[in-house]
Design a protein around this motif. Structure first.
Motif, PDB file in Angstrom:
ATOM      1  N   GLU A  79      -1.104  10.309  -9.739  1.00 39.96           N
ATOM      2  CA  GLU A  79      -1.760   9.278 -10.447  1.00 39.96           C
ATOM      3  C   GLU A  79      -1.110   8.953 -11.985  1.00 39.96           C
ATOM      4  O   GLU A  79      -1.179   7.755 -12.323  1.00 39.96           O
ATOM      5  N   GLU A 123       0.705   3.625  -3.154  1.00 37.47           N
ATOM      6  CA  GLU A 123      -0.056   5.138  -2.584  1.00 37.47           C
ATOM      7  C   GLU A 123       0.860   5.955  -2.508  1.00 37.47           C
ATOM      8  O   GLU A 123       0.361   7.304  -2.876  1.00 37.47           O
ATOM      9  N   HIS A 124       2.071   6.023  -1.989  1.00 38.40           N
ATOM     10  CA  HIS A 124       2.816   7.217  -1.684  1.00 38.40           C
ATOM     11  C   HIS A 124       4.217   7.110  -2.620  1.00 38.40           C
ATOM     12  O   HIS A 124       4.417   8.280  -3.120  1.00 38.40           O
ATOM     13  N   GLN A 145       0.855  -1.022  -0.103  1.00 34.91           N
ATOM     14  CA  GLN A 145       0.070   0.136   0.203  1.00 34.91           C
ATOM     15  C   GLN A 145       0.816   1.215  -0.072  1.00 34.91           C
ATOM     16  O   GLN A 145       0.574   2.228  -0.716  1.00 34.91           O
TER      17      GLN A 145
END
Length: 491
Positions: free
Chosen positions: A404, A200-201, A196
């Motif tokens: 993104e 995500e980071h 994650q």
């Protein structure tokens, strides 16, 4: 600011080394194999630390700190563990220096020999499990969920900044549980936490899986991992989480009283990521112009460069943008106004492009008169003019879009470099010409794994967790295989 960065297509390794140094991330130190992490590089690491630390605490873990030195006898208590690290250990044998009698300088005092040598920690399982014996008495003391942020030493001979150094920074989690099932769940949970964080980071897609027996952590029963793919087609192990069974509990006699009043050994895990993630971050996203940083980890998310003639114009721009700075900071966006009068705007544009700052604003007298800003984004190197009254909302959405976009770009690269093969000649050809992950059947034996490694320098990076069962034949031996595994050359 001239960029002295090699092109990736010419020499990927040199490009990486040039970028680490030119972007002011790190440099080699006076100690062979060790690095100095410079302020800008450390600021990225601090952002990684902060995000991971919150994720650890959100899953119930606490931080502690254990000694840098480990008595040699501790390391020998778990046979496979010591065998795995013996060749990388730095050893302290004496505790005092003295002036040489002939005046030639400082020498080790032969009278100050330690009774037992101390190992500079390569990892902390042994010292921690010796401590846990005192902390754990009953089922009420479990689970014990501890993490430490520390440095470790593994005496590497061939080093590269961030990717492989004799000393590096990391975190290591060490947990104790009442049941095997609970410990296995913990090991898998932490693999998922790492995945994650990476996605995500770091905006870095990863594949979750388990290691083969020969690739497991020394002393582990099972190793879970996340594997990433770099732009040059090589894999990088980005994080590991280990189910240690009762190996360390038995080696250090860590028992607890069960609810039924019986004595039982605890079940253990350990897990860690290191400053190696900095290397992964650089090699996943950056380009020939310099770093490309995901906004969530960028020390400076937005930089504002004034275009001016004379001090009066500079002061006017500074006053004009003051409300913008305040508003961005109120939204938690890190912004820098570069009002240095020692460098021209062109130099600054180059510098922030090299350092991977996600968004750059430029403003001059004409922009102030028109009520606009020139907004440039680092990931696509495109520019647009944005109205001053809309610029804050634009920056907020732009930072999200950049995060993104660079993830999607890295994912598309990874997906384009996973190749299914069923025969050994194609297997070798793909590794040589295309690189990336090669998905192939394996007969499950260490002998086959080793022969492929000797032939191609490729290793089994992981047995993917979400891969469906699929009957087939081993790519090398033709023996039956129940599923595909991922091979790759790796850092």
């Amino acid at each position: 600011m001239g960029k002295n960065i090699s092109k990736r297509s010419d020499d990927y390794s040199k490009w990486y080394n040039d970028l680490v140094v030119q972007a002011d991330l790190a440099e080699n130190s006076g100690v062979r194999g060790c690095m100095v992490i410079k302020p800008y590089g450390f600021a990225i690491w601090e952002k990684m630390q902060a995000a991971l630390d919150k994720m650890f605490k959100d899953t119930g873990h606490q931080n502690a700190y254990f000694p840098l030195f480990i008595p040699k006898s501790y390391l020998s208590k778990e046979a496979s563990h010591v065998e795995g690290f013996a060749k990388e250990c730095a050893v302290v044998t004496h505790y005092r220096l003295k002036n040489a009698e002939d005046g030639s300088g400082i020498v080790v005092d032969p009278e100050a020999k330690l009774e037992e040598e101390l190992i500079v920690r390569p990892t902390s399982e042994t010292i921690i499990w010796d401590t846990y014996r005192k902390w754990i008495q009953s089922y009420r003391d479990l689970p014990l969920l501890i993490n430490q942020w520390a440095n470790v030493v593994r005496w590497e001979m061939r080093t590269r900044l961030f990717l492989r150094t004799a000393e590096f920074l990391w975190q290591e989690g060490h947990t104790a549980h009442a049941t095997e099932e609970e410990a296995m769940k913990e090991a898998e949970l932490m693999m998922n936490v790492y995945a994650q964080f990476a996605e995500e980071h770091m905006a870095m897609p990863v594949i979750k899986g388990t290691k083969t027996e020969s690739e497991r952590f020394a002393g582990a029963v099972e190793t879970f991992c996340i594997e990433a793919l770099m732009q040059d087609g090589k894999a990088l192990q980005a994080g590991t989480s280990h189910f240690l069974g009762q190996n360390f509990a038995k080696a250090f006699d860590v028992k607890f009283a069960t609810k039924e009043g019986k004595q039982a050994y605890v079940w253990a895990t350990s897990w860690g990521v290191s400053t190696r993630l900095m290397g992964a971050l650089i090699m996943t996203h950056s380009d020939d112009n310099g770093l490309v940083l995901p906004p969530k980890l960028a020390p400076i998310q937005v930089v504002i460069v004034p275009i001016y003639k004379g001090l009066e114009q500079l002061e006017a721009i500074a006053g004009h943008i003051a409300p913008l700075l305040a508003e961005l900071r109120k939204k938690g966006i890190s912004v820098k106004f570069d009002d240095r009068d020692t460098h021209k705007p062109g130099f600054k544009f180059n510098e922030y492009e090299l350092k991977g700052v996600p968004v750059r604003l430029a403003i001059g007298k004409r922009d102030m008169d028109n009520g606009t800003y020139e907004v440039a984004r680092r990931d696509t190197l495109t520019k647009e003019v944005v109205a001053a009254d809309a610029v804050v909302d634009h920056i907020v959405s732009l930072l999200e879009a950049i995060q993104e976009n660079i993830y999607k770009k890295a994912l598309a690269h990874r997906e384009a470099h996973i190749t299914e093969v069923d025969d050994y000649d194609t297997f070798k050809d793909i590794l040589k010409t295309k690189g990336g992950f090669v998905s192939a059947h394996w007969d499950g034996t260490a002998a086959t794994e080793e022969r492929i490694k000797q032939d191609t320098k490729a290793t089994i990076r992981c047995i993917p967790m979400d891969a469906p069962g699929e009957q087939g034949s081993c790519v090398l031996t033709g023996r039956p295989s129940a599923r595909r595994v991922l091979f790759a050359k790796a850092y």
